[in-house]
Design a protein around this motif. Structure first.
Motif, PDB file in Angstrom:
ATOM      1  N   GLN A  14       0.803  -1.152   0.013  1.00 57.45           N
ATOM      2  CA  GLN A  14      -0.007   0.049  -0.080  1.00 57.45           C
ATOM      3  C   GLN A  14       0.943   1.152   0.061  1.00 57.45           C
ATOM      4  OE1 GLN A  14      -2.649  -0.781   3.545  1.00 57.45           O
ATOM      5  NE2 GLN A  14      -4.102  -1.016   2.194  1.00 57.45           N
ATOM      6  N   VAL A  15       0.620   1.998  -1.017  1.00 58.57           N
ATOM      7  CA  VAL A  15       1.496   3.296  -1.189  1.00 58.57           C
ATOM      8  C   VAL A  15       0.595   4.307  -0.949  1.00 58.57           C
ATOM      9  CG1 VAL A  15       3.252   4.391  -2.561  1.00 58.57           C
ATOM     10  CG2 VAL A  15       3.348   2.105  -2.610  1.00 58.57           C
ATOM     11  N   ALA A  21       0.028  19.779  -4.880  1.00 57.91           N
ATOM     12  CA  ALA A  21      -0.997  20.809  -4.530  1.00 57.91           C
ATOM     13  C   ALA A  21      -1.862  20.638  -3.104  1.00 57.91           C
ATOM     14  CB  ALA A  21      -2.134  21.319  -5.634  1.00 57.91           C
ATOM     15  N   THR A  22      -1.680  19.395  -2.624  1.00 59.21           N
ATOM     16  CA  THR A  22      -2.336  19.054  -1.413  1.00 59.21           C
ATOM     17  C   THR A  22      -2.094  20.017  -0.389  1.00 59.21           C
ATOM     18  OG1 THR A  22      -2.541  16.724  -2.174  1.00 59.21           O
ATOM     19  CG2 THR A  22      -2.995  17.185   0.219  1.00 59.21           C
ATOM     20  N   SER A  23      -3.011  20.439   0.627  1.00 57.41           N
ATOM     21  CA  SER A  23      -2.638  21.241   1.662  1.00 57.41           C
ATOM     22  C   SER A  23      -1.888  20.275   2.766  1.00 57.41           C
ATOM     23  CB  SER A  23      -3.783  21.802   2.223  1.00 57.41           C
ATOM     24  OG  SER A  23      -4.455  20.974   3.002  1.00 57.41           O
ATOM     25  N   LEU A  28      -1.968  15.587   6.468  1.00 57.29           N
ATOM     26  CA  LEU A  28      -1.619  15.193   7.949  1.00 57.29           C
ATOM     27  C   LEU A  28      -3.100  14.290   8.233  1.00 57.29           C
ATOM     28  CD1 LEU A  28      -0.485  18.335   9.830  1.00 57.29           C
ATOM     29  CD2 LEU A  28       0.617  16.138   9.481  1.00 57.29           C
ATOM     30  N   GLN A  29      -4.247  14.573   7.753  1.00 63.26           N
ATOM     31  CA  GLN A  29      -5.478  14.030   7.804  1.00 63.26           C
ATOM     32  C   GLN A  29      -5.387  12.584   7.232  1.00 63.26           C
ATOM     33  OE1 GLN A  29      -8.269  15.185   9.681  1.00 63.26           O
ATOM     34  NE2 GLN A  29      -8.479  12.969   9.858  1.00 63.26           N
ATOM     35  N   ILE A  30      -4.862  12.528   6.083  1.00 68.43           N
ATOM     36  CA  ILE A  30      -4.657  11.041   5.432  1.00 68.43           C
ATOM     37  C   ILE A  30      -3.579  10.499   6.375  1.00 68.43           C
ATOM     38  CG2 ILE A  30      -3.730  10.246   3.459  1.00 68.43           C
ATOM     39  CD1 ILE A  30      -4.651  12.215   1.888  1.00 68.43           C
ATOM     40  N   MET A  31      -2.446  10.878   6.755  1.00 68.75           N
ATOM     41  CA  MET A  31      -1.631  10.266   7.578  1.00 68.75           C
ATOM     42  C   MET A  31      -2.125   9.688   8.991  1.00 68.75           C
ATOM     43  SD  MET A  31       1.835  12.802   6.967  1.00 68.75           S
ATOM     44  CE  MET A  31       2.765  12.028   7.882  1.00 68.75           C
ATOM     45  N   THR A  32      -3.132  10.509   9.395  1.00 70.36           N
ATOM     46  CA  THR A  32      -3.698  10.034  10.845  1.00 70.36           C
ATOM     47  C   THR A  32      -4.841   8.990  10.347  1.00 70.36           C
ATOM     48  OG1 THR A  32      -3.609  12.432  11.629  1.00 70.36           O
ATOM     49  CG2 THR A  32      -5.443  11.009  12.436  1.00 70.36           C
ATOM     50  N   ASP A  33      -5.635   9.222   9.248  1.00 73.74           N
ATOM     51  CA  ASP A  33      -6.481   8.296   8.896  1.00 73.74           C
ATOM     52  C   ASP A  33      -5.979   6.942   8.982  1.00 73.74           C
ATOM     53  OD1 ASP A  33      -8.450   9.989   9.285  1.00 73.74           O
ATOM     54  OD2 ASP A  33      -8.837  10.300   7.077  1.00 73.74           O
ATOM     55  N   LYS A  34      -4.548   6.823   7.940  1.00 75.32           N
ATOM     56  CA  LYS A  34      -3.964   5.530   7.648  1.00 75.32           C
ATOM     57  C   LYS A  34      -3.159   5.088   8.668  1.00 75.32           C
ATOM     58  CE  LYS A  34      -6.230   5.734   3.720  1.00 75.32           C
ATOM     59  NZ  LYS A  34      -7.461   4.862   3.412  1.00 75.32           N
ATOM     60  N   ASN A  35      -2.630   5.758   9.807  1.00 75.60           N
ATOM     61  CA  ASN A  35      -1.780   5.471  10.999  1.00 75.60           C
ATOM     62  C   ASN A  35      -0.423   5.178  10.299  1.00 75.60           C
ATOM     63  OD1 ASN A  35      -0.942   5.265  13.567  1.00 75.60           O
ATOM     64  ND2 ASN A  35      -1.371   3.132  13.436  1.00 75.60           N
ATOM     65  N   ILE A  36      -0.074   6.315   9.536  1.00 78.69           N
ATOM     66  CA  ILE A  36       1.195   6.193   8.717  1.00 78.69           C
ATOM     67  C   ILE A  36       2.143   7.516   9.202  1.00 78.69           C
ATOM     68  CG2 ILE A  36       0.773   4.779   7.033  1.00 78.69           C
ATOM     69  CD1 ILE A  36       0.297   7.177   5.048  1.00 78.69           C
ATOM     70  N   LEU A  47       7.493  10.015  -8.619  1.00 73.84           N
ATOM     71  CA  LEU A  47       7.575  10.319  -7.364  1.00 73.84           C
ATOM     72  C   LEU A  47       8.590  12.013  -7.417  1.00 73.84           C
ATOM     73  CD1 LEU A  47       7.767   9.662  -4.166  1.00 73.84           C
ATOM     74  CD2 LEU A  47       9.946   8.488  -4.797  1.00 73.84           C
ATOM     75  N   VAL A  48       7.797  12.738  -6.783  1.00 73.37           N
ATOM     76  CA  VAL A  48       8.443  14.209  -6.698  1.00 73.37           C
ATOM     77  C   VAL A  48       8.997  14.480  -5.438  1.00 73.37           C
ATOM     78  CG1 VAL A  48       7.238  15.077  -8.882  1.00 73.37           C
ATOM     79  CG2 VAL A  48       6.401  15.299  -6.618  1.00 73.37           C
ATOM     80  N   GLY A  49       8.383  13.830  -4.157  1.00 70.49           N
ATOM     81  CA  GLY A  49       8.969  14.211  -2.874  1.00 70.49           C
ATOM     82  C   GLY A  49       8.379  13.289  -2.048  1.00 70.49           C
ATOM     83  N   ILE A  50       8.795  13.514  -0.911  1.00 69.68           N
ATOM     84  CA  ILE A  50       8.068  12.815   0.684  1.00 69.68           C
ATOM     85  C   ILE A  50       7.925  13.726   1.702  1.00 69.68           C
ATOM     86  CG2 ILE A  50      10.515  12.345   1.332  1.00 69.68           C
ATOM     87  CD1 ILE A  50       9.105   9.546   2.493  1.00 69.68           C
ATOM     88  N   PHE A  51       6.825  13.284   2.206  1.00 67.99           N
ATOM     89  CA  PHE A  51       6.562  14.390   3.329  1.00 67.99           C
ATOM     90  C   PHE A  51       6.361  13.590   4.661  1.00 67.99           C
ATOM     91  CE2 PHE A  51       3.285  16.536   6.355  1.00 67.99           C
ATOM     92  CZ  PHE A  51       3.936  17.462   6.458  1.00 67.99           C
ATOM     93  N   THR A  52       6.989  13.934   5.788  1.00 65.91           N
ATOM     94  CA  THR A  52       7.054  13.029   6.944  1.00 65.91           C
ATOM     95  C   THR A  52       6.585  13.868   8.154  1.00 65.91           C
ATOM     96  OG1 THR A  52       9.321  13.714   7.647  1.00 65.91           O
ATOM     97  CG2 THR A  52       9.028  11.617   6.304  1.00 65.91           C
TER      98      THR A  52
END
Length: 142
Positions: A14-15, A21-23, A28-36, A47-52
């Motif tokens: 699962q990627v 353009a996403t805020s 952060l909401q996706i990260m919370t919902d997916k527990n990632i 692939l243009v970037g990563i956000f942690t």
């Protein structure tokens, strides 16, 4: 030699990704919902970037920016380091240690095949060592 593919075989493929353009708030909401704790930033299939979580703490919170009004492209780590499925787990550990990163996207050519975290790597190494110890104990007791 143990490879990244062996780690990928032990976890669901699962990627999770967003567009540049996403805020930050939506990411952060996706990260919370997916527990990632990391999201890939993709433009179509590239692939243009990563956000942690670390990017959030350092580039939003500490700089007083608004999560709602900031695009992920403004705070992502552009052109992230990647590994291939055939790369060794030792290479992953070396990159993560040397670059102080916790997540590595896995790419086959231009296609993203998954992502591994430092937790995935450590868990795999511990399981592999337990298996080796068990085999050695069986050999000694035979």
């Amino acid at each position: 030699m143990k490879t990244v593919q062996q780690i990928l075989n032990t976890k669901p493929i699962q990627v999770f990704s967003v567009t540049p353009a996403t805020s930050v708030l939506d990411a952060l909401q996706i990260m919370t919902d997916k527990n990632i704790s990391a999201l890939l930033i993709m433009t179509e299939d590239s692939l243009v970037g990563i956000f942690t979580e670390r990017d959030y703490a350092r580039k939003i919170v500490l700089q007083g920016k608004s999560s709602k009004d900031t695009a992920i492209s403004d705070v992502m780590t552009a052109s992230p380091i990647t590994v291939t499925p055939s790369d060794s787990i030792e290479l992953c550990m070396q990159i993560m240690t040397d670059k102080h990163i916790r997540h590595l996207p896995i790419a086959e050519g231009e296609k993203v095949a998954g992502m591994v975290s430092i937790g995935d790597v450590v868990k795999f190494i511990i399981a592999d060592q337990k298996q080796t110890i068990s085999q050695l104990e069986s050999y000694i007791n035979s």
